[in-house]
Design an enzyme around this catalytic site. Structure first.
Site, short mmCIF file in Angstrom:
data_model
loop_
_atom_site.label_atom_id
_atom_site.label_comp_id
_atom_site.label_asym_id
_atom_site.label_seq_id
_atom_site.Cartn_x
_atom_site.Cartn_y
_atom_site.Cartn_z
N ASP A 135 35.60 8.54 19.66
CA ASP A 135 34.39 7.33 19.21
C ASP A 135 33.32 7.85 17.95
OD1 ASP A 135 35.45 6.56 21.71
OD2 ASP A 135 34.40 4.89 21.47
N ASN B 216 31.72 2.51 16.79
CA ASN B 216 30.31 2.58 16.94
C ASN B 216 29.91 3.26 15.61
OD1 ASN B 216 31.10 3.79 19.95
ND2 ASN B 216 29.84 1.82 19.85
N ASN C 293 35.23 -2.92 22.19
CA ASN C 293 34.50 -4.25 22.37
C ASN C 293 33.33 -4.68 21.18
OD1 ASN C 293 33.70 -1.95 24.12
ND2 ASN C 293 31.93 -2.88 24.64
N HIS C 294 33.06 -3.57 20.59
CA HIS C 294 32.02 -3.70 19.62
C HIS C 294 32.40 -4.10 18.12
CE1 HIS C 294 28.87 -2.80 22.54
NE2 HIS C 294 29.27 -1.62 22.57
N HIS D 207 36.10 5.02 24.60
CA HIS D 207 34.85 4.28 25.20
C HIS D 207 33.83 4.89 25.92
CE1 HIS D 207 32.91 0.52 26.30
NE2 HIS D 207 33.11 0.86 27.56
N HIS E 180 32.82 7.92 26.03
CA HIS E 180 32.15 9.12 24.93
C HIS E 180 32.02 10.22 25.53
CE1 HIS E 180 29.89 5.76 22.40
NE2 HIS E 180 31.11 5.32 22.73
#
Length: 272
Positions: free
Chosen positions: A8, A40, A72-73, A189, A191
């Site tokens: 990410d 992100n 999800n973002h 996810h 991180h």
């Protein structure tokens, strides 16, 4: 063939790390294809078109990241819904919503020309988990089985899956179920990079989480004081990205150019 998967990319720090370190890494390891999770990228949530372009190309106009996955973002910024259909190499999770007109696609097939004058067709599929995740999603098992069946006629050489999920067990279970049916599956996810990279018994590569490319000293990317306020005081606080020299996390998956079998997985972790 060497494929680099990047964990990410978080905020401005993550973008700076990509700009500074990725060209060097690609050259050093002779990377043929780069895949990165970018959900992100813009202020810690979602991705703007400007930042998509920034990660896609170098200042000289060369391709920097070939395929971008998310989670999800991905639709945190409303404008992403407008441009994602024009950027097929920017994926949203395949199983994120069954609505037929949901924006974006959950897979991408790319032809890659190797130095030995062989062309490989690489299929990248993006999935989201259902355990401890904030949004409802389709069952990833059925979604992936259906997509693999649909893709049979495309005759791809390598199938790669970015499974954006919270629970370690969910990631391991999905990888084991599809062992031998896909080439590699990595988690994103959380991180935090895991040290469990391995080639499963039927040949599929797996690592629970690639980790994060972004701030090193924050709390999985966020300013610590924000998290302290939430955790200690129970008070709401807006997430703000931490800023420092950053870190790079990812893994290199090397495949045999003749039979497409996975040869090795090499974790990459560099702190600046």
């Amino acid at each position: 063939m060497k494929i680099l998967a990047i964990g990410d990319v978080f905020g401005e720090t993550g973008r700076k790390v990509i700009d500074k370190y990725l060209p060097q890494l690609k050259k050093e390891h002779e990377i043929d294809l780069v895949i990165a999770n970018v959900e992100n990228v813009t202020h810690g949530k979602g991705i703007s078109y400007t930042h998509y372009q920034e990660l896609k190309f170098t200042k000289e106009g060369k391709v920097l990241i070939d395929i971008m996955t998310s989670g999800n973002h991905i639709f945190h910024w409303e404008k992403t819904r407008e441009f994602i259909n024009q950027t097929p190499d920017l994926l949203r999770p395949l199983n994120s919503n069954p609505y037929p007109n949901y924006p974006g696609k959950g897979f991408f097939v790319k032809a890659v020309d190797l130095k030995i004058q062989k062309r490989k067709k690489i299929c990248v599929i993006n999935l989201i988990g259902t355990t401890f995740m904030p949004a409802a999603a389709e069952n990833p098992y059925f979604a992936l089985e259906k997509k693999l069946k649909e893709l049979e006629q495309q005759d791809c050489d390598i199938y790669l899956v970015d499974f954006h999920a919270e629970a370690t067990a969910e990631k391991i279970a999905l990888a084991l179920y599809f062992d031998g049916k896909i080439s590699a599956l990595w988690g994103t996810h959380t991180h935090v990079q895991t040290a469990d990279e391995r080639i499963l018994s039927k040949g599929t590569g797996f690592i629970t989480d690639l980790g994060m490319t972004g701030p090193y000293s924050g709390v999985i990317g966020a300013k610590p004081e924000v998290i302290f306020q939430r955790a200690k005081c129970g008070l709401p606080a807006k997430m703000r990205p931490h800023e420092d020299n950053g870190q790079f996390n990812g893994a290199i998956f090397e495949f045999d150019d003749v039979n497409n079998k996975l040869i090795s997985i090499k974790r990459i972790r560099k702190i600046f």
